[in-house]
Design an enzyme around this catalytic site. Structure first.
Site, PDB file in Angstrom:
ATOM      1  N   ALA A  59      33.050  31.446  -1.336  1.00 35.36           N
ATOM      2  CA  ALA A  59      34.075  31.275  -0.298  1.00 35.36           C
ATOM      3  C   ALA A  59      34.048  32.391   0.754  1.00 35.36           C
ATOM      4  O   ALA A  59      33.987  32.094   1.961  1.00 35.36           O
ATOM      5  CB  ALA A  59      35.452  31.154  -0.944  1.00 35.36           C
ATOM      6  N   ARG A 100      31.236  22.152   4.942  1.00 37.94           N
ATOM      7  CA  ARG A 100      31.816  22.197   3.577  1.00 37.94           C
ATOM      8  C   ARG A 100      33.263  21.777   3.698  1.00 37.94           C
ATOM      9  O   ARG A 100      34.159  22.623   3.747  1.00 37.94           O
ATOM     10  CB  ARG A 100      31.724  23.618   2.981  1.00 37.94           C
ATOM     11  CG  ARG A 100      30.334  24.066   2.595  1.00 37.94           C
ATOM     12  CD  ARG A 100      29.757  23.382   1.363  1.00 37.94           C
ATOM     13  NE  ARG A 100      30.351  23.831   0.120  1.00 37.94           N
ATOM     14  CZ  ARG A 100      29.996  24.935  -0.527  1.00 37.94           C
ATOM     15  NH1 ARG A 100      29.057  25.715  -0.045  1.00 37.94           N
ATOM     16  NH2 ARG A 100      30.591  25.272  -1.640  1.00 37.94           N
ATOM     17  N   GLN A 205      24.427  30.204 -12.555  1.00 40.00           N
ATOM     18  CA  GLN A 205      24.603  31.268 -11.555  1.00 40.00           C
ATOM     19  C   GLN A 205      24.664  32.649 -12.202  1.00 40.00           C
ATOM     20  O   GLN A 205      24.369  33.650 -11.549  1.00 40.00           O
ATOM     21  CB  GLN A 205      25.889  31.044 -10.748  1.00 40.00           C
ATOM     22  CG  GLN A 205      25.916  29.758  -9.945  1.00 40.00           C
ATOM     23  CD  GLN A 205      26.588  28.632 -10.705  1.00 40.00           C
ATOM     24  OE1 GLN A 205      26.579  28.582 -11.928  1.00 40.00           O
ATOM     25  NE2 GLN A 205      27.161  27.701  -9.981  1.00 40.00           N
ATOM     26  N   ASP A 246      38.225  30.581  -7.956  1.00 38.17           N
ATOM     27  CA  ASP A 246      38.218  29.759  -6.753  1.00 38.17           C
ATOM     28  C   ASP A 246      39.619  29.534  -6.214  1.00 38.17           C
ATOM     29  O   ASP A 246      39.811  29.287  -5.032  1.00 38.17           O
ATOM     30  CB  ASP A 246      37.564  28.406  -7.048  1.00 38.17           C
ATOM     31  CG  ASP A 246      36.095  28.584  -7.330  1.00 38.17           C
ATOM     32  OD1 ASP A 246      35.743  28.807  -8.503  1.00 38.17           O
ATOM     33  OD2 ASP A 246      35.311  28.553  -6.377  1.00 38.17           O
TER      34      ASP A 246
END
Lengths: 376, 376
Positions: A59, A100, A205, A246
């Site tokens: 982000a 996005r 990740q 998130d």
């Protein structure tokens, strides 16, 4: 942070701007950890494409890329009319937003750039202000991560074994990272510690990006299967869990993060290991009333049914570009998969939320709304 | 169980004996799920090699393979001297034992064959008895799994969503399996249910072997990342957890099983989901006083740092044999890994141990030692 490629060490941000060439420079994150490459997007459309195709992800990083992309698009405007520039800037914004569509950080970042631009009285002034605003956004983002590190470093005692999940590192931000910020700060303080990186299936990740980051910084670490964290905790080999998020719900103290985060929090609680979440203030959601309202994205089954990697030496490497990962099907070919991408951790499992302005209990966020919302 | 390859359905065991050719017939498990192949080992040395190289794996399956391998070796003896046959049989045993030196089941199985053989008064009689004993061992192993299924099927209610970890299926046994036995029995009873297969990193036996088994049997199932189980439980989408075990400690009620099992048990307890362990009686260890005494094998880091799979269509498949998996490196090339292969689940997280003679609380096993040890 610093990156060493073929013996040459340089300081590097995941997103920067080259004013001379009017290009946004991005670490090509899809090639990591097998190949390090910086791409320069020649125009805002290419910047939007790089956001859409996940050349840049995370982000804060895509917010900075969008802010720079808007400055880039604005600076390419060749007219002298301010209304013409405004119309053009809106088109640029729309293109970057569509890259996005569910991400909110790029929208906030571009709103800031637009607001700052509007103070300019000529096209040239607005163009200069757009770039200054984007640069300021990126610098502030780095300063926020640095502040997270300052607050969080005290949690890492000398000799600690730290578990982290997924990548909430500097690649996902402009620099420093969120969950990694306390690690980098503790390292600067001369502390010695060891990090276990959950590989973080299905997209791995942790094994790819976090392990690469820590290796570049010279921080002692090992990758583990997600299955191994509980065993290590049971054997007393984990002292602290540090993750990113998130979305953190201020009303409930719930934390949405990469699938598997909840499991680590449940295990940490059982073993009385402190579980901390590191976030910039933009991650706090003051509106949603329940974690149940967070839509949990179900991603493609192929992620679970296989893996991306680089074919080992001796394998059929020559048919693939060097460093280019290939997808292998692991699972039974006739089986399907469920692939929820995120989960929600309740506040009672969380020791604290590390922010740029201090560490808070999850249920304290709403009470601190004044402070937290003002500093965003 | 039944296997359908290119439209032809046949009943299949993982290990059988071909008396006419004096060969042990094994499903080549290293090629599954991408290729189904049965290999026939021409002599006992080849059978030992197949055990060593994991063509056949799973304690009950390698025990049957060793029993058949001993019969195979015995039947190849060309002399007429009983002492000569006994010496030869010992050599055969030693070779088969060395194939998987830490496994105890093959040793018990071969002891049984040797004991039965010794009743024969000629070489031919002893050879016939060896084969009869091996066949009986295999049949009893299947009967035990069937009995596990009979006891366990009641736990699966119509419409249930069952989570399983790793592969404790018929491939690991001679037939039917342990954790899968209640599923196959419930299916025969006409119940409808859905199974979530943890992929079970790092070796992915859930995604490969269990998913293949369930697909062959037509049981509704999906593969999930190990990280997703907690989220599904939290959302009320799991009703029962069924796993196998490598060793159950009667003295403490602790269960050693594939890494990640403990994590699922902790999650199941938090969500009040019953967690059951299905085992043959040979898995019960009446001696060890603590799970801490179970040596936890640390396997090669490469398992965690990469994955085995089949390159997808369009990829560099032509350089690999069809169906032959290739290894891809997933993780950062300069990072290492921890790879504990097993973990230990304490009794308070376990609703019951499903055995061929009934379902017991973990702490009840020692009290039932008479019954349980006698039936082994």
């Amino acid at each position: 942070m610093q990156v060493t490629i073929r013996g040459r060490t340089a300081h590097c941000r995941s997103v920067t701007f080259d004013a001379a060439h009017n290009t946004v420079r991005l670490i090509e994150q899809r090639r990591l950890p097998h190949q390090f490459q910086i791409v320069a997007t020649p125009d805002y459309r290419a910047t939007a494409a790089a956001i859409a195709n996940m050349t840049v992800r995370g982000a804060p990083a895509i917010a900075a890329a969008a802010a720079y992309g808007l400055a880039q698009g604005t600076r390419a405007f060749r007219g002298a009319s301010l209304p013409g520039l405004a119309r053009h800037a809106r088109r640029v914004c729309d293109t970057l937003k569509r890259a996005r569509p569910t991400a909110v950080d790029p929208v906030h970042a571009m709103d800031e750039v637009l607001a700052r631009m509007s103070a300019g009285e000529t096209v040239a002034e607005q163009q200069a202000l757009a770039l200054a605003a984007a640069e300021e956004f990126a610098h502030r983002s780095v300063a926020d991560c640095t502040a997270i590190g300052r607050h969080g470093a005290a949690l890492i005692r000398d000799g600690a074994r730290v578990l982290t999940h997924c990548n909430a590192g500097w690649l996902a931000c402009v620099d420093v990272g969120t969950a990694t910020a306390p690690m980098y700060a503790a390292q600067q303080q001369g502390k010695r510690f060891h990090v276990y990186c959950d590989e973080t299936r299905p997209r791995c990740q942790g094994a790819t990006l976090t392990a690469w980051e820590l290796a570049q910084q010279g921080i002692s670490h090992e990758v583990i299967a997600d299955n191994a964290a509980g065993h290590l905790m049971q054997r007393g080999e984990v002292d602290l869990v540090l993750v990113g998020s998130d979305r953190v719900l201020a009303r409930t103290g719930e934390v949405a993060n990469k699938i598997g985060t909840y499991t680590k929090a449940v295990l940490a609680r059982r073993h009385r290991i402190p579980f901390y979440v590191a976030i910039p203030l933009s991650t706090i959601d003051f509106e949603l009333a329940s974690g149940r309202e967070i839509p949990i994205e179900e991603r493609a089954p192929a992620e679970v049914l296989g893996a991306w990697g680089v074919v080992d030496r001796g394998g059929p490497r020559r048919t693939a570009r060097p460093g280019a990962p290939v997808y292998v099907r692991v699972a039974n070919p006739s089986s399907g998969a469920r692939n929820p991408a995120f989960d929600v951790t309740p506040p009672e499992l969380i020791a604290g939320i590390i922010t740029p302005v201090g560490i808070f209990k999850p249920r304290e966020l709403m009470r601190r709304r004044g402070l937290l919302a003002a500093r965003r």
